[in-house]
Design a protein around this motif. Structure first.
Motif, PDB file in Angstrom:
ATOM      1  N   LEU A  94       0.852  -1.191   0.000  1.00 20.58           N
ATOM      2  CA  LEU A  94       0.000   0.000   0.000  1.00 20.58           C
ATOM      3  C   LEU A  94       0.891   1.246   0.000  1.00 20.58           C
ATOM      4  N   ARG A  97      -0.124   6.790   3.208  1.00 22.64           N
ATOM      5  CA  ARG A  97      -1.060   7.911   3.084  1.00 22.64           C
ATOM      6  C   ARG A  97      -0.720   9.002   4.087  1.00 22.64           C
ATOM      7  N   GLU A  99      -2.639  10.709   5.981  1.00 20.73           N
ATOM      8  CA  GLU A  99      -3.352  10.637   7.276  1.00 20.73           C
ATOM      9  C   GLU A  99      -2.649   9.665   8.240  1.00 20.73           C
ATOM     10  N   ASN A 190      -2.655  -0.004  10.732  1.00 23.25           N
ATOM     11  CA  ASN A 190      -3.520   0.579   9.711  1.00 23.25           C
ATOM     12  C   ASN A 190      -3.959  -0.601   8.844  1.00 23.25           C
ATOM     13  N   PRO A 191      -4.917  -1.377   9.338  1.00 22.36           N
ATOM     14  CA  PRO A 191      -5.283  -2.600   8.615  1.00 22.36           C
ATOM     15  C   PRO A 191      -6.193  -2.290   7.422  1.00 22.36           C
ATOM     16  N   PRO A 192      -6.475  -3.271   6.578  1.00 25.09           N
ATOM     17  CA  PRO A 192      -7.430  -3.029   5.493  1.00 25.09           C
ATOM     18  C   PRO A 192      -8.788  -2.630   6.085  1.00 25.09           C
ATOM     19  N   TYR A 193      -9.422  -1.620   5.492  1.00 23.47           N
ATOM     20  CA  TYR A 193     -10.724  -1.205   6.016  1.00 23.47           C
ATOM     21  C   TYR A 193     -11.662  -0.622   4.962  1.00 23.47           C
ATOM     22  N   VAL A 194     -11.292  -0.704   3.696  1.00 18.27           N
ATOM     23  CA  VAL A 194     -12.103  -0.050   2.664  1.00 18.27           C
ATOM     24  C   VAL A 194     -13.163  -1.025   2.127  1.00 18.27           C
ATOM     25  N   VAL A 205      -6.543   3.272  -6.777  1.00 22.35           N
ATOM     26  CA  VAL A 205      -6.567   2.361  -5.630  1.00 22.35           C
ATOM     27  C   VAL A 205      -6.639   0.894  -6.081  1.00 22.35           C
ATOM     28  N   ALA A 212      -4.527  -5.559   0.940  1.00 22.79           N
ATOM     29  CA  ALA A 212      -4.081  -4.539   1.898  1.00 22.79           C
ATOM     30  C   ALA A 212      -5.111  -3.430   2.062  1.00 22.79           C
ATOM     31  N   ILE A 213      -6.149  -3.446   1.240  1.00 26.55           N
ATOM     32  CA  ILE A 213      -7.111  -2.340   1.247  1.00 26.55           C
ATOM     33  C   ILE A 213      -8.537  -2.786   1.589  1.00 26.55           C
ATOM     34  N   GLU A 244      -5.866   3.016  12.794  1.00 30.05           N
ATOM     35  CA  GLU A 244      -6.517   3.852  11.779  1.00 30.05           C
ATOM     36  C   GLU A 244      -7.803   3.124  11.405  1.00 30.05           C
TER      37      GLU A 244
HETATM   38  N1  GLN Z   1      -6.703   4.970   3.693  1.00 30.47           N
HETATM   39  C1  GLN Z   1      -6.523   4.143   2.548  1.00 30.47           C
HETATM   40  C2  GLN Z   1      -7.467   4.560   1.435  1.00 30.47           C
HETATM   41  O1  GLN Z   1      -8.305   5.382   1.616  1.00 30.47           O
HETATM   42  C3  GLN Z   1      -6.763   2.698   2.839  1.00 30.47           C
HETATM   43  C4  GLN Z   1      -5.904   2.202   3.891  1.00 30.47           C
HETATM   44  C5  GLN Z   1      -6.459   0.983   4.521  1.00 30.47           C
HETATM   45  O2  GLN Z   1      -7.301   0.262   3.997  1.00 30.47           O
HETATM   46  N2  GLN Z   1      -6.016   0.768   5.673  1.00 30.47           N
HETATM   47  O3  GLN Z   1      -7.357   4.057   0.339  1.00 30.47           O
END
Ligand code: GLN
Length: 281
Positions: A94, A97, A99, A190-194, A205, A212-213, A244
């Motif tokens: 990844l 970012r 943030e 900052n794990p995958p969270y999308v 993206v 990872a996303i 995150e």
């Molecule tokens: N913040 C990233 C994004 O918006 C994703 C990072 C994540 O999944 N941890 O693409």
């Protein structure tokens, strides 16, 4: 050879279909001017309408081609910047970012004021979080990732920046492996969270590693639950977790954390005023 004004016009016009004018202007000044043409913004301004060398013009043409297929600009250059550190990236990690720099700042501030001997970074990717933390503080740092390519990249980045980090190829979803990890005082991740539906079809993206996303719609907190399970066995008493999070999933995560018995849950916003971080103890 062509003048910089005409090359810039070609860059903006050719990619105008794919990116907004604002995105193109910032890619031009941050990447083409600074990294490719190797000029500071002040020199770029002072030199006026200079001639672009043939080599540079060819590079800009390859960059246009790269960007027109929605590949991140950082993959073209092979690096990105994170907390002013040059971090090598490729399609296996990844892209750091901005943030996430805030997450690192919060960890550093906390560690400066508290006794933290051991830290673990879960899902380290390029290693940017661990390396930026390791540059500023002396705690022992462990970092894990499910991808061997990511671990290789992170290891090489840590060597470049001369930060000592113990990297391990471990999937946080695999509970059986927690016992080979140390007891820690602080967890950062900052794990995958999308969610798939959040990202438009044509977005850079999609060129980043999906694992990872993206998270499954039916279990978007899968990685957070694993982190909390890991904390049950491996986080020392009085320890803290810095995460995150997707602003869309904040209330769900708070609910989940309460179920795990956490009551000291602090939500912090990013520079867009979005609820982006959670600190629990
Ligand atoms: N913040 C990233 C994004 O918006 C994703 C990072 C994540 O999944 N941890 O693409």
């Amino acid at each position: 050879m062509n003048t910089v004004t005409s090359v810039k016009k070609r860059f903006i016009d050719t990619l105008g279909q794919n990116y907004s004018f604002h995105e193109l202007s910032s890619m031009w000044s941050q990447w083409v001017v600074k990294e490719l043409l190797n000029k500071s913004s002040i020199n770029y301004f002072l030199e006026g309408d200079f001639m672009v060398s043939e080599i540079d013009e060819n590079l800009i043409d390859s960059l246009i081609l790269h960007l027109s297929s929605y590949k991140p600009i950082q993959y073209f250059f092979g690096y990105s910047y994170f907390k002013n550190l040059k971090i090598q990236v490729d399609a296996s990690v990844l892209i750091p970012r901005p943030e996430t720099e805030q997450l690192v700042d919060m960890v550093i501030d906390y560690v400066k004021e508290n006794k933290v001997s051991t830290i673990i970074d879960i899902g380290t990717g390029s290693g940017c979080i661990s390396i930026a933390i390791g540059k500023k503080i002396k705690s022992n740092i462990f970092a894990i990732d499910v991808s061997s390519q990511a671990i290789a990249k992170a290891t090489s980045n840590s060597k470049t920046h001369q930060v000592d980090i113990d990297f391990k190829l471990i999937d946080i979803l695999n509970v059986d492996l927690y016992k080979i990890l140390p007891k820690v005082d602080l967890i950062v991740s900052n794990p995958p969270y999308v969610l798939k539906r959040e990202v438009p079809e044509k977005s850079v993206v999609h060129s980043e590693p999906k694992h990872a996303i993206f998270v499954p719609d039916d279990d978007p907190l899968i990685f957070y639950k694993s982190i909390l399970n890991f904390a049950k066995t491996n986080l020392n008493r009085g320890g803290k977790i810095f995460l995150e999070i997707n602003p869309l999933l904040v209330s769900k995560l708070i609910g989940c954390m309460s179920k795990y018995g956490y009551s000291d849950i602090q939500v912090c916003t990013d520079f867009y005023q979005k609820k982006r971080f959670i600190i629990v103890s």
